[in-house]
Design a protein around this motif. Structure first.
Motif, PDB file in Angstrom:
ATOM      1  N   VAL A   1      -7.585  -9.267  11.924  1.00  0.00           N
ATOM      2  CA  VAL A   1      -8.197  -9.370  10.595  1.00  0.00           C
ATOM      3  C   VAL A   1      -8.740 -10.773  10.372  1.00  0.00           C
ATOM      4  CG1 VAL A   1      -7.794  -9.213   8.107  1.00  0.00           C
ATOM      5  CG2 VAL A   1      -6.749  -7.532   9.640  1.00  0.00           C
TER       6      VAL A   1
ATOM      7  N   CYS B   1      -2.325  -3.333   3.956  1.00  0.00           N
ATOM      8  CA  CYS B   1      -2.792  -2.118   4.626  1.00  0.00           C
ATOM      9  C   CYS B   1      -2.275  -2.004   6.060  1.00  0.00           C
ATOM     10  CB  CYS B   1      -4.312  -2.087   4.662  1.00  0.00           C
ATOM     11  SG  CYS B   1      -5.125  -2.099   3.062  1.00  0.00           S
TER      12      CYS B   1
ATOM     13  N   VAL C   1     -11.231  -4.790   9.730  1.00  0.00           N
ATOM     14  CA  VAL C   1     -11.422  -4.886   8.281  1.00  0.00           C
ATOM     15  C   VAL C   1     -10.762  -3.674   7.627  1.00  0.00           C
ATOM     16  CG1 VAL C   1     -13.063  -5.094   6.391  1.00  0.00           C
ATOM     17  CG2 VAL C   1     -13.598  -6.085   8.629  1.00  0.00           C
ATOM     18  N   PRO C   2      -9.546  -3.812   7.111  1.00  0.00           N
ATOM     19  CA  PRO C   2      -8.908  -2.681   6.443  1.00  0.00           C
ATOM     20  C   PRO C   2      -9.737  -2.223   5.244  1.00  0.00           C
ATOM     21  CG  PRO C   2      -7.322  -4.440   6.864  1.00  0.00           C
ATOM     22  CD  PRO C   2      -8.676  -5.005   7.143  1.00  0.00           C
ATOM     23  N   ARG C   3      -9.914  -0.920   5.131  1.00  0.00           N
ATOM     24  CA  ARG C   3     -10.700  -0.369   4.026  1.00  0.00           C
ATOM     25  C   ARG C   3      -9.765  -0.087   2.851  1.00  0.00           C
ATOM     26  NH1 ARG C   3     -15.662   0.745   4.881  1.00  0.00           N
ATOM     27  NH2 ARG C   3     -15.813   2.401   3.331  1.00  0.00           N
ATOM     28  N   VAL C   4     -10.115  -0.637   1.688  1.00  0.00           N
ATOM     29  CA  VAL C   4      -9.301  -0.484   0.473  1.00  0.00           C
ATOM     30  C   VAL C   4     -10.104   0.331  -0.538  1.00  0.00           C
ATOM     31  CG1 VAL C   4      -8.118  -1.684  -1.402  1.00  0.00           C
ATOM     32  CG2 VAL C   4      -8.137  -2.674   0.912  1.00  0.00           C
TER      33      VAL C   4
ATOM     34  N   THR D   1      -7.473  -1.100  -5.800  1.00  0.00           N
ATOM     35  CA  THR D   1      -6.205  -1.770  -6.087  1.00  0.00           C
ATOM     36  C   THR D   1      -5.748  -1.324  -7.469  1.00  0.00           C
ATOM     37  OG1 THR D   1      -7.315  -3.711  -7.003  1.00  0.00           O
ATOM     38  CG2 THR D   1      -6.771  -3.759  -4.654  1.00  0.00           C
TER      39      THR D   1
ATOM     40  N   GLN E   1      -5.511  -7.071   1.878  1.00  0.00           N
ATOM     41  CA  GLN E   1      -5.819  -6.664   3.248  1.00  0.00           C
ATOM     42  C   GLN E   1      -4.541  -6.489   4.063  1.00  0.00           C
ATOM     43  OE1 GLN E   1      -8.476  -9.980   4.342  1.00  0.00           O
ATOM     44  NE2 GLN E   1     -10.033  -8.438   4.796  1.00  0.00           N
TER      45      GLN E   1
ATOM     46  N   SER F   1       0.841  -1.205   0.000  1.00  0.00           N
ATOM     47  CA  SER F   1       0.000   0.000   0.000  1.00  0.00           C
ATOM     48  C   SER F   1       0.872   1.249   0.000  1.00  0.00           C
ATOM     49  CB  SER F   1      -0.962   0.005   1.192  1.00  0.00           C
ATOM     50  OG  SER F   1      -0.272   0.152   2.406  1.00  0.00           O
TER      51      SER F   1
ATOM     52  N   VAL G   1      -6.265 -14.492   5.407  1.00  0.00           N
ATOM     53  CA  VAL G   1      -6.069 -13.054   5.214  1.00  0.00           C
ATOM     54  C   VAL G   1      -5.388 -12.843   3.868  1.00  0.00           C
ATOM     55  CG1 VAL G   1      -5.025 -10.939   6.120  1.00  0.00           C
ATOM     56  CG2 VAL G   1      -5.842 -12.710   7.700  1.00  0.00           C
ATOM     57  N   ASP G   2      -6.045 -12.110   2.978  1.00  0.00           N
ATOM     58  CA  ASP G   2      -5.466 -11.964   1.638  1.00  0.00           C
ATOM     59  C   ASP G   2      -4.367 -10.903   1.628  1.00  0.00           C
ATOM     60  OD1 ASP G   2      -6.590  -9.353   1.045  1.00  0.00           O
ATOM     61  OD2 ASP G   2      -8.481 -10.319   0.547  1.00  0.00           O
TER      62      ASP G   2
END
Length: 293
Positions: free
Chosen positions: A255, A112, A261-264, A267, A109, A37, A105-106
């Protein structure tokens, strides 16, 4: 390997080129980057660094070559905080800043979490006891702010999130401005400038403020806090207490458990990094922009 470096040949100074892979060295794992990120601190460094500098700190990927003295083995999914070069194909990451990434966890995510997640976690710790306290998070739509809101809510605080647009946080009051009746016992500030100056007039006696954002200078005098004495602390994530690997592992587990929940916002392929930087400069980003490979 392919890497992203600063160059005078591009209007915003970033180009792709080929270079040898970083050498294997003690205390470092070589990671094949899958996602990274963008942090605002990096955008400030790009024009200041010499030609040929490789930006990027947040890294999520797979260990290509294990450190000769231990750490995660080749093929292990990991998340980490590099000194630089995380927008490149391969990057060396210190073992003390590396955590194993569970399959649930992808990479997007996870990317971040290093700079933003560590800042949010350590800033919340610096506030001390927040259970049941009125807590304000400014810049709540940002990369750090959105994580700070969730961590503070999970810690038992009564959270108000200050953001310019609606945010889908359950159990949190989201406001676009502060009204005259609001008073806070704890504040996490990601904005600085006039926003932080306004916050100083809305503190309960013996409140605590931890700020970690940039922004314009904030005028402060004894009169500003008259009747509401407060403790004000600046947080520098690299100097804050705690082990990077342990804190990253804790964030990853939050997570994995669905507690964070990280906000994206979007991408972007790493080849379009200059477009991503331009979008960040335009503003209105909800969470993080993540570069992918």
């Amino acid at each position: 390997m392919q890497r992203v470096i600063t160059s005078p040949d591009h209007p915003v100074r970033l180009v792709a080129d080929d270079a040898p892979a970083p050498p294997t060295r003690s205390g470092h794992a070589l990671v094949r980057v899958r996602a990274s990120s963008i942090n605002r601190g990096e955008t400030r460094l790009i024009p200041a660094r010499p030609d040929g500098w490789a930006p990027g700190q947040d890294v999520a990927g797979v260990v290509e070559t294990a450190a000769p003295d231990g750490g995660p083995g080749a093929g292990t999914r990991v998340v980490g905080l590099a000194d630089e070069g995380a927008w490149s194909e391969l990057v060396a990451v210190p073992l003390e800043r590396l955590a194993v990434l569970p399959d649930g966890v992808d990479f997007v995510q996870a990317a971040c979490l290093p700079v933003a997640g560590l800042t949010a976690l350590r800033a919340l710790r610096a506030l001390g006891d927040v259970v049941g306290r009125e807590l304000l998070v400014t810049g709540a739509a940002g990369g750090v702010g959105n994580l700070a809101v969730q961590l503070a809510r999970d810690s038992g605080a009564s959270v108000t999130a200050l953001a310019r647009r609606p945010l889908p946080f359950d159990g949190v009051r989201v406001r676009s401005a502060l009204d005259e009746s609001m008073r806070f016992e704890r504040v996490l500030d990601a904005v600085g400038g006039a926003v932080l100056g306004d916050v100083f007039g809305r503190l309960r006696p013996h409140a605590k403020v931890v700020f970690f954002g940039g922004g314009d200078p904030v005028p402060l005098s004894l009169g500003t806090l008259q009747g509401s004495p407060a403790t004000i602390e600046a947080l520098f994530v690299y100097q804050a207490p705690g082990r990077f690997d342990e804190d990253l592992a804790a964030l990853v587990q939050f997570v994995a458990a669905g507690r964070l929940v990280p906000r994206v916002d979007r991408t972007v392929p790493v080849g379009d990094v200059n477009d991503a930087l331009a979008a960040l400069e335009r503003g209105g980003i909800d969470g993080k922009i993540v570069l992918t490979r």
